[in-house]
Design a protein around this motif. Structure first.
Motif, mmCIF file in Angstrom:
data_model
loop_
_atom_site.group_PDB
_atom_site.id
_atom_site.type_symbol
_atom_site.label_atom_id
_atom_site.label_comp_id
_atom_site.label_asym_id
_atom_site.label_seq_id
_atom_site.Cartn_x
_atom_site.Cartn_y
_atom_site.Cartn_z
ATOM 1 N N GLY A 1 0.903 -1.072 0.046
ATOM 2 C CA GLY A 1 0.058 0.005 0.008
ATOM 3 C C GLY A 1 0.853 1.292 0.100
ATOM 4 N N TYR A 2 2.232 0.828 -0.003
ATOM 5 C CA TYR A 2 3.085 2.057 0.003
ATOM 6 C C TYR A 2 4.215 1.954 -0.863
ATOM 7 N N PRO A 3 4.057 2.193 -2.272
ATOM 8 C CA PRO A 3 4.881 2.102 -3.317
ATOM 9 C C PRO A 3 5.871 3.237 -3.063
ATOM 10 N N SER A 4 6.973 2.814 -3.640
ATOM 11 C CA SER A 4 8.452 3.749 -3.871
ATOM 12 C C SER A 4 9.283 3.193 -4.818
ATOM 13 N N GLU A 5 10.007 3.964 -5.551
ATOM 14 C CA GLU A 5 11.074 3.363 -6.243
ATOM 15 C C GLU A 5 11.893 2.969 -5.485
ATOM 16 N N SER A 6 12.396 3.077 -4.381
ATOM 17 C CA SER A 6 13.318 2.334 -3.283
ATOM 18 C C SER A 6 12.710 1.022 -3.141
ATOM 19 N N LEU A 7 11.673 0.774 -2.845
ATOM 20 C CA LEU A 7 10.868 -0.539 -2.575
ATOM 21 C C LEU A 7 10.833 -1.468 -3.688
ATOM 22 N N ASP A 8 10.494 -0.722 -4.963
ATOM 23 C CA ASP A 8 10.919 -1.568 -6.335
ATOM 24 C C ASP A 8 12.030 -2.221 -6.406
ATOM 25 N N ALA A 9 13.329 -1.612 -6.104
ATOM 26 C CA ALA A 9 14.636 -1.639 -6.225
ATOM 27 C C ALA A 9 14.787 -2.964 -5.165
ATOM 28 N N MET A 10 14.362 -2.755 -3.981
ATOM 29 C CA MET A 10 14.676 -3.598 -2.841
ATOM 30 C C MET A 10 14.106 -4.923 -3.269
ATOM 31 N N ALA A 11 12.724 -4.793 -3.913
ATOM 32 C CA ALA A 11 11.870 -6.205 -4.146
ATOM 33 C C ALA A 11 12.734 -6.777 -5.267
ATOM 34 N N ARG A 12 13.184 -6.148 -6.292
ATOM 35 C CA ARG A 12 13.947 -6.940 -7.399
ATOM 36 C C ARG A 12 15.031 -7.622 -6.905
ATOM 37 N N ASP A 13 15.771 -6.786 -6.092
ATOM 38 C CA ASP A 13 17.066 -7.357 -5.233
ATOM 39 C C ASP A 13 16.757 -8.529 -4.272
ATOM 40 N N SER A 14 15.581 -8.729 -3.947
ATOM 41 C CA SER A 14 15.272 -9.783 -3.229
ATOM 42 C C SER A 14 14.578 -10.806 -4.076
ATOM 43 N N GLY A 15 14.248 -10.569 -5.239
ATOM 44 C CA GLY A 15 14.119 -11.969 -6.182
ATOM 45 C C GLY A 15 12.349 -11.751 -6.515
ATOM 46 N N PHE A 16 11.772 -10.553 -6.527
ATOM 47 C CA PHE A 16 10.455 -10.532 -6.752
ATOM 48 C C PHE A 16 10.414 -10.311 -8.162
#
Length: 123
Positions: A90-105
């Protein structure tokens, strides 16, 4: 007497979401689309579960009471799990997108979820 052939095994989906209403909605939606759904209210409950390795997909909320969805994805990756994964927030951000992709999402989706976007991300 004829014997029916066994039903095709449904793909398993893991859902970890602490909001009861969202979790139940995801369960129903995924079940309706043909998945065998295993749902959990916390990261600890999911990671303590058995038979996670055969799951085809993971849908994880970012903010959980005991971890983040990124923590869950990394833990599954450490176990060798390689299915499709979608982080919901519910709290999107560019930094969250980057963290998610680094985690494997594979994808990050914003709540409220759109069915079409969810199933596109799971393909």
């Amino acid at each position: 007497m004829t014997i029916d052939p066994p039903l095709e095994r449904r793909q398993a989906a893991l859902v970890v979401e602490d909001d009861d209403g969202v979790r139940r909605s995801l369960q129903l939606l995924l079940h309706w689309r043909g998945y065998e759904v295993r749902s959990f209210a916390s990261a600890t409950a999911l990671l303590a579960g058995a038979d996670l390795d055969d799951a085809a997909v993971l849908i994880a909320d970012f903010r959980l009471p005991d971890a983040t969805g990124c923590d869950v994805r990394r833990a599954l990756g450490d176990r060798g799990w390689t299915g499709r994964s979608v982080l919901i927030t519910g709290y999107p951000s560019e930094s969250l997108d980057a963290m998610a992709r680094d985690s494997g999402f594979d994808a990050v989706l914003t709540k409220p979820l759109r069915q079409q976007a969810l199933f596109s991300a799971l393909r």
